[in-house]
Motif scaffolding. Structure first.
Motif, PDB file in Angstrom:
ATOM      1  N   SER A 104      22.042  -8.344  69.846  1.00  0.00           N
ATOM      2  CA  SER A 104      22.232  -7.130  70.620  1.00  0.00           C
ATOM      3  C   SER A 104      22.918  -6.076  69.762  1.00  0.00           C
ATOM      4  O   SER A 104      23.482  -6.376  68.718  1.00  0.00           O
ATOM      5  CB  SER A 104      23.063  -7.418  71.868  1.00  0.00           C
TER       6      SER A 104
ATOM      7  N   ILE B 277      28.093   0.439  75.515  1.00  0.00           N
ATOM      8  CA  ILE B 277      26.768   0.080  75.999  1.00  0.00           C
ATOM      9  C   ILE B 277      26.222  -1.020  75.105  1.00  0.00           C
ATOM     10  O   ILE B 277      26.244  -0.913  73.880  1.00  0.00           O
ATOM     11  CB  ILE B 277      25.811   1.287  75.972  1.00  0.00           C
ATOM     12  N   LYS B 278      25.732  -2.064  75.732  1.00  0.00           N
ATOM     13  CA  LYS B 278      25.115  -3.169  75.004  1.00  0.00           C
ATOM     14  C   LYS B 278      23.609  -3.101  75.257  1.00  0.00           C
ATOM     15  O   LYS B 278      23.166  -3.014  76.408  1.00  0.00           O
ATOM     16  CB  LYS B 278      25.679  -4.496  75.510  1.00  0.00           C
ATOM     17  N   TRP B 279      22.832  -3.124  74.183  1.00  0.00           N
ATOM     18  CA  TRP B 279      21.378  -3.120  74.280  1.00  0.00           C
ATOM     19  C   TRP B 279      20.856  -4.425  73.703  1.00  0.00           C
ATOM     20  O   TRP B 279      21.178  -4.799  72.571  1.00  0.00           O
ATOM     21  CB  TRP B 279      20.778  -1.943  73.529  1.00  0.00           C
ATOM     22  N   GLN B 280      20.045  -5.122  74.488  1.00  0.00           N
ATOM     23  CA  GLN B 280      19.441  -6.384  74.060  1.00  0.00           C
ATOM     24  C   GLN B 280      17.941  -6.162  73.858  1.00  0.00           C
ATOM     25  O   GLN B 280      17.165  -6.198  74.813  1.00  0.00           O
ATOM     26  CB  GLN B 280      19.688  -7.464  75.119  1.00  0.00           C
TER      27      GLN B 280
ATOM     28  N   LYS C 202      27.142   5.355  83.283  1.00  0.00           N
ATOM     29  CA  LYS C 202      27.419   4.261  84.208  1.00  0.00           C
ATOM     30  C   LYS C 202      26.458   4.271  85.398  1.00  0.00           C
ATOM     31  O   LYS C 202      26.134   3.220  85.943  1.00  0.00           O
ATOM     32  CB  LYS C 202      28.872   4.329  84.679  1.00  0.00           C
TER      33      LYS C 202
ATOM     34  N   ILE D 125      22.613   3.161  83.581  1.00  0.00           N
ATOM     35  CA  ILE D 125      22.410   1.836  82.973  1.00  0.00           C
ATOM     36  C   ILE D 125      21.952   0.774  83.975  1.00  0.00           C
ATOM     37  O   ILE D 125      21.038   0.003  83.666  1.00  0.00           O
ATOM     38  CB  ILE D 125      23.661   1.416  82.179  1.00  0.00           C
ATOM     39  N   PRO D 126      22.509   0.710  85.175  1.00  0.00           N
ATOM     40  CA  PRO D 126      22.021  -0.298  86.132  1.00  0.00           C
ATOM     41  C   PRO D 126      20.573  -0.099  86.571  1.00  0.00           C
ATOM     42  O   PRO D 126      19.971  -0.998  87.151  1.00  0.00           O
ATOM     43  CB  PRO D 126      22.975  -0.147  87.331  1.00  0.00           C
TER      44      PRO D 126
ATOM     45  N   CYS E 237      18.104   0.066  84.572  1.00  0.00           N
ATOM     46  CA  CYS E 237      17.239  -0.627  83.610  1.00  0.00           C
ATOM     47  C   CYS E 237      16.615  -1.838  84.313  1.00  0.00           C
ATOM     48  O   CYS E 237      17.323  -2.748  84.740  1.00  0.00           O
ATOM     49  CB  CYS E 237      18.050  -1.071  82.393  1.00  0.00           C
TER      50      CYS E 237
ATOM     51  N   GLY F  45      17.402  -5.360  82.520  1.00  0.00           N
ATOM     52  CA  GLY F  45      18.772  -5.747  82.164  1.00  0.00           C
ATOM     53  C   GLY F  45      19.036  -5.665  80.675  1.00  0.00           C
ATOM     54  O   GLY F  45      20.035  -6.166  80.180  1.00  0.00           O
TER      55      GLY F  45
ATOM     56  N   SER G  11      23.335  -2.832  79.364  1.00  0.00           N
ATOM     57  CA  SER G  11      24.498  -3.144  80.181  1.00  0.00           C
ATOM     58  C   SER G  11      25.677  -2.413  79.561  1.00  0.00           C
ATOM     59  O   SER G  11      25.577  -1.858  78.469  1.00  0.00           O
ATOM     60  CB  SER G  11      24.744  -4.650  80.241  1.00  0.00           C
TER      61      SER G  11
ATOM     62  N   TYR H  29      30.298  -2.214  79.451  1.00  0.00           N
ATOM     63  CA  TYR H  29      31.621  -2.623  79.907  1.00  0.00           C
ATOM     64  C   TYR H  29      32.593  -1.509  79.573  1.00  0.00           C
ATOM     65  O   TYR H  29      32.369  -0.722  78.650  1.00  0.00           O
ATOM     66  CB  TYR H  29      32.061  -3.963  79.315  1.00  0.00           C
TER      67      TYR H  29
END
Length: 72
Positions: free
Chosen positions: A2, A12-15, A52, A55-56, A58, A61, A64, A66
């Motif tokens: 990620s 922001i975390k992108w996988q 914020k 992002i939800p 997406c 998922g 995400s 934090y």
């Protein structure tokens, strides 16, 4: 693997393996997400509240976030 992008308030975390390129991120915040550029995510181009909220949305998922801890 990620990737993480931060503006100091959130990260922001992108996988990439989860991303199916539905384009919801680009359509919602086009000033932030530029899939053909590197880096493709310019977190500074939106407020923390805008990010914020988006992002939800997406659908896979792949995105995400934090909230970062504040040290004073």
């Amino acid at each position: 693997m990620s990737k993480a992008y931060t503006n100091g308030e959130i990260t922001i975390k992108w996988q990439p393996k989860l991303c199916q390129h539905a384009g919801v991120c680009v359509k919602t915040l086009p000033k932030v997400y530029h899939p053909k550029d590197s880096p493709w995510l310019i977190i500074e181009n939106a407020t923390t509240d805008e990010l914020k909220a988006q992002i939800p949305m997406c659908p896979t998922g792949a995105l995400s976030f934090y909230e970062n801890q504040k040290y004073e």
